[in-house]
Design an enzyme around this catalytic site. Structure first.
Site, mmCIF file in Angstrom:
data_model
loop_
_atom_site.group_PDB
_atom_site.id
_atom_site.type_symbol
_atom_site.label_atom_id
_atom_site.label_comp_id
_atom_site.label_asym_id
_atom_site.label_seq_id
_atom_site.Cartn_x
_atom_site.Cartn_y
_atom_site.Cartn_z
ATOM 1 N N HIS A 1 -56.819 76.875 34.722
ATOM 2 C CA HIS A 1 -56.126 75.590 34.701
ATOM 3 C C HIS A 1 -57.049 74.530 34.129
ATOM 4 O O HIS A 1 -58.262 74.581 34.350
ATOM 5 C CB HIS A 1 -55.691 75.180 36.109
ATOM 6 N N ASP B 1 -47.764 79.325 37.478
ATOM 7 C CA ASP B 1 -46.886 80.255 36.764
ATOM 8 C C ASP B 1 -47.004 81.692 37.238
ATOM 9 O O ASP B 1 -46.123 82.498 36.950
ATOM 10 C CB ASP B 1 -47.177 80.194 35.255
#
Ligand code: COA
Length: 372
Positions: A258, A309
């Site tokens: 991320h 996700d």
């Protein structure tokens, strides 16, 4: 890569909507921790919170629910246009074109007053869900299912997708997934929406930019890629050789890493719990076990944590959502955050225009074409 590459760590503006603490792994919407919202709030309450930075009272919540229900149906002219789209077009492409088309049938499209923009935020949030479900019906060669006013936003989406009212557990699970995806500060698609609206164009243009930006595999497109990867891996035994081959080839593993979180993504922690419960209930716990093994290996091999996700892929699969819709479903939720940011940008607007560090050739001169 230069230190400014990808604007990493750059603060590009003020916002009261949402904040991410990447070191502590914390996410709050208007100051409220995401875990509290996932546990107690409905998606409709979260939408109100993002737009107003406070929770609604009962009358305000009822009014918002009624407004969303009243604005969920698509204009027949829009549906007629959607029918002309190629059947093999990608759902995020048809969604982007569909969102843009919604503006053509909105008489307030170019009215940038605060009141008109709130009304458009309601319409876009209500219609995004119907648009995704309608496009899916048409892609499958079926007639679209009209929205129902007596269902929650989450239940209504699942209903329009399958034609059947979902179980309470399915509706609540999807509701929580919508809450977890609703906003994430200056992520790529939200920033695209803010850059677009900052030129004083209209909300439909901004949300069309956002949908186009969400589609890529480094952003919203990752959830679809995660599910395809899990299918490709197939068995627990194959996790290790599969990941080793990919990582040796310097491939990115979707659903990991991320730009802001350097620890567990708090949304992933919630989705992991949901994935475990749902896969056990549906008798497909191998999908969860496989995911957990991938997660453990990625942490061990690369020090990378699962992001939002990763576990949303198995959650959506068990909810009966086709893999091609995983990224459009992200938009069904994130439109609430996008519209909140458009409203916030317009409330204190300045065109967004950064500078580039010039690294191109210098001291060149025009040479006539016959001398080149
Ligand atoms: N798989 C393998 N390696 C990864 C990785 C992943 N998913 N994510 C990051 N890395 C590696 C990078 O290759 C880089 O290695 P290097 O220093 O040897 O070059 C290092 O980790 C730092 O990552 P970086 O690419 O600088 O992170 P970023 O902040 O630029 O990108 C993402 C963030 C999210 C775009 C990136 O982690 C990614 O592509 N993840 C996969 C896509 C995804 O799941 N997106 C959804 C985000 S919610």
């Amino acid at each position: 890569m230069s230190s400014t590459s990808g604007l990493r760590g750059v603060v590009a503006g003020n916002s009261k909507i949402c904040t991410v603490d990447g070191i502590e792994g914390k996410l709050t919407y208007a100051g409220i921790p995401i875990q509290e919202l996932a546990e107690h709030a409905s998606f409709e309450e979260v939408v109100y919170l993002l737009w107003h930075q406070r929770l609604p009272n009962q009358a305000e919540l009822d009014a918002l629910k009624a407004d969303l229900a009243a604005n969920a149906a698509l204009d027949p002219a829009v549906i007629a246009l959607l029918r002309t789209f190629p059947k093999d077009a990608k759902p995020m492409d048809t969604l982007r074109t569909g969102v843009s088309a919604l503006g053509l049938w909105d008489p307030e499209q170019t009215d940038n007053s605060l009141e008109a923009n709130f009304r458009k935020a309601i319409r876009l949030t209500a219609k995004m869900s119907t648009l995704v479900a309608t496009l899916e019906s048409l892609r499958q060669g079926k007639e679209p299912v009209a929205p129902r006013a007596d269902l929650s936003h989450a239940a209504n989406f699942l209903y329009m997708l399958s034609g059947e009212v979902p179980s309470e557990i399915a509706a609540r699970t999807f509701d929580v997934a919508l809450t977890l995806h609703a906003d994430h500060e200056f992520n790529a698609s939200t920033f695209a929406a803010r850059v677009t609206i900052a030129t004083l164009t209209d909300m439909y243009a901004a949300i069309t930019s956002a949908v186009g930006t969400l589609a890529g595999p480094l952003h919203g497109g990752a959830n679809e890629a995660v599910f395809r990867m899990l299918q490709e891996i197939g068995t627990i035994e194959n996790v290790e050789p599969y990941l080793k081959a990919k990582l040796d080839a310097k491939a990115k593993i979707m659903g990991f890493g991320h730009a802001v979180y350097k620890t567990t993504d708090p949304r992933a922690a919630n989705l992991k719990k949901m994935s475990r419960a749902l896969t056990v209930e549906a008798g497909v716990e191998h999908l969860f076990d496989l995911s957990e093994k991938v997660e453990a290996m990625m942490l061990e091999a690369k020090g990378l944590y699962a992001n939002v996700d990763f576990y949303s892929a198995s959650v959506y699969h068990v909810l009966g959502i086709p893999v091609e819709l995983f990224t459009p479903v992200f938009a069904v939720s994130r439109v609430s955050g996008w519209t909140a940011h458009v409203l916030e940008q317009l409330a204190d607007n300045r065109i967004i225009r950064p500078r580039a560090e010039y690294v191109g050739p210098v001291d060149q001169h025009y040479v006539p074409i016959e001398q080149r």
